[in-house]
Design a protein around this motif. Structure first.
Motif, PDB file in Angstrom:
ATOM      1  N   GLY A   1       0.787  -1.228   0.000  1.00 39.38           N
ATOM      2  CA  GLY A   1       0.000   0.000   0.000  1.00 39.38           C
ATOM      3  C   GLY A   1       0.818   1.276   0.000  1.00 39.38           C
ATOM      4  N   SER A   2       2.084   1.180   0.453  1.00 40.71           N
ATOM      5  CA  SER A   2       2.935   2.375   0.491  1.00 40.71           C
ATOM      6  C   SER A   2       3.805   2.496  -0.753  1.00 40.71           C
ATOM      7  CB  SER A   2       3.815   2.354   1.746  1.00 40.71           C
ATOM      8  OG  SER A   2       4.751   1.290   1.668  1.00 40.71           O
ATOM      9  N   GLY A   3       3.679   1.527  -1.679  1.00 43.35           N
ATOM     10  CA  GLY A   3       4.455   1.579  -2.908  1.00 43.35           C
ATOM     11  C   GLY A   3       5.752   0.794  -2.865  1.00 43.35           C
TER      12      GLY A   3
ATOM     13  N   LYS B   1      -4.251 -10.086   9.028  1.00 41.31           N
ATOM     14  CA  LYS B   1      -4.737 -10.575   7.746  1.00 41.31           C
ATOM     15  C   LYS B   1      -3.854 -10.051   6.618  1.00 41.31           C
ATOM     16  CE  LYS B   1      -9.235 -11.210   5.685  1.00 41.31           C
ATOM     17  NZ  LYS B   1     -10.639 -10.826   5.755  1.00 41.31           N
ATOM     18  N   VAL B   2      -3.679 -10.886   5.604  1.00 45.53           N
ATOM     19  CA  VAL B   2      -2.942 -10.488   4.403  1.00 45.53           C
ATOM     20  C   VAL B   2      -3.822 -10.751   3.194  1.00 45.53           C
ATOM     21  CG1 VAL B   2      -1.002 -11.103   2.905  1.00 45.53           C
ATOM     22  CG2 VAL B   2      -0.622 -10.794   5.335  1.00 45.53           C
ATOM     23  N   ARG B   3      -3.804  -9.808   2.275  1.00 45.55           N
ATOM     24  CA  ARG B   3      -4.523  -9.946   1.006  1.00 45.55           C
ATOM     25  C   ARG B   3      -3.495  -9.816  -0.119  1.00 45.55           C
ATOM     26  NH1 ARG B   3     -10.157  -8.942   1.966  1.00 45.55           N
ATOM     27  NH2 ARG B   3     -10.444  -8.049   4.039  1.00 45.55           N
ATOM     28  N   LEU B   4      -3.519 -10.779  -1.015  1.00 45.75           N
ATOM     29  CA  LEU B   4      -2.639 -10.777  -2.176  1.00 45.75           C
ATOM     30  C   LEU B   4      -3.517 -10.770  -3.414  1.00 45.75           C
ATOM     31  CD1 LEU B   4       0.220 -11.069  -3.410  1.00 45.75           C
ATOM     32  CD2 LEU B   4      -0.055 -13.543  -3.190  1.00 45.75           C
TER      33      LEU B   4
ATOM     34  N   LYS C   1       5.269  -4.671 -14.798  1.00 44.81           N
ATOM     35  CA  LYS C   1       6.253  -4.690 -13.729  1.00 44.81           C
ATOM     36  C   LYS C   1       5.701  -5.172 -12.390  1.00 44.81           C
ATOM     37  CE  LYS C   1      10.173  -2.138 -12.073  1.00 44.81           C
ATOM     38  NZ  LYS C   1      10.935  -0.932 -12.116  1.00 44.81           N
ATOM     39  N   HIS C   2       4.641  -4.587 -11.906  1.00 50.79           N
ATOM     40  CA  HIS C   2       4.102  -4.964 -10.602  1.00 50.79           C
ATOM     41  C   HIS C   2       2.644  -5.377 -10.767  1.00 50.79           C
ATOM     42  CE1 HIS C   2       7.792  -3.306  -9.194  1.00 50.79           C
ATOM     43  NE2 HIS C   2       7.466  -2.090  -9.554  1.00 50.79           N
ATOM     44  N   ALA C   3       2.464  -6.583 -11.231  1.00 53.81           N
ATOM     45  CA  ALA C   3       1.122  -7.077 -11.506  1.00 53.81           C
ATOM     46  C   ALA C   3       0.410  -7.529 -10.241  1.00 53.81           C
ATOM     47  CB  ALA C   3       1.189  -8.226 -12.506  1.00 53.81           C
ATOM     48  N   TYR C   4       1.126  -7.557  -9.107  1.00 55.26           N
ATOM     49  CA  TYR C   4       0.547  -8.043  -7.854  1.00 55.26           C
ATOM     50  C   TYR C   4       0.596  -6.963  -6.780  1.00 55.26           C
ATOM     51  CZ  TYR C   4       1.196 -12.383 -10.297  1.00 55.26           C
ATOM     52  OH  TYR C   4       1.143 -13.361 -11.251  1.00 55.26           O
ATOM     53  N   GLU C   5      -0.391  -7.023  -5.893  1.00 54.80           N
ATOM     54  CA  GLU C   5      -0.448  -6.096  -4.761  1.00 54.80           C
ATOM     55  C   GLU C   5      -0.632  -6.933  -3.503  1.00 54.80           C
ATOM     56  OE1 GLU C   5      -2.852  -2.094  -3.340  1.00 54.80           O
ATOM     57  OE2 GLU C   5      -3.617  -3.248  -5.018  1.00 54.80           O
ATOM     58  N   ILE C   6       0.095  -6.579  -2.442  1.00 53.38           N
ATOM     59  CA  ILE C   6      -0.020  -7.279  -1.166  1.00 53.38           C
ATOM     60  C   ILE C   6      -0.336  -6.264  -0.076  1.00 53.38           C
ATOM     61  CG2 ILE C   6       2.472  -7.226  -0.682  1.00 53.38           C
ATOM     62  CD1 ILE C   6       1.989 -10.112   0.531  1.00 53.38           C
TER      63      ILE C   6
END
Length: 112
Positions: free
Chosen positions: A43-45, A82-85, A96-101
């Motif tokens: 979330g912070s980049g 909790k973690v969301r991927l 480049k960054h197709a995923y967010e965690i």
């Protein structure tokens, strides 16, 4: 959009993050191997390099191990958090960054 959401257990905190098998199809190709590297942005980049691996035989039981403990430590995660991927929607030119965690701390209400 593919996603994995999980309340963390002790094993997730101390060793590895178990990924639901259905999320495997959202990861880059394993090309016949047992592991694949990918990056996820929080979330912070900040970009986090991870490795997802599967068992060689039987049920694949995918886990994220490489890079996971650094993420847990940086976010001060504990069991119950909790973690969301997510795999982001494929935007034109966005490879480049197709995923967010995202990490969410457990909310504790005193007296309840």
């Amino acid at each position: 959009m593919a996603r994995s959401s999980k309340v963390l257990r002790e094993t997730d905190i101390k060793k590895r993050y178990s990924v639901p098998t259905v999320f495997l199809s959202s990861l880059p190709s394993f090309n016949g191997g047992h592991a694949v590297d990918f990056q996820a942005v929080d979330g912070s980049g900040r970009v986090w390099p991870f490795t997802c691996s599967v068992r060689k035989n039987g049920h694949p039981k995918p886990v994220i191990s490489k890079g996971w403990r650094a993420f847990v430590h940086s976010k001060s995660l504990i069991a119950g958090d909790k973690v969301r991927l997510y795999k982001k929607k494929n935007e034109a030119g966005a490879k480049k960054h197709a995923y967010e965690i995202l990490a969410e701390k457990e909310i504790k209400i005193f007296g309840a």
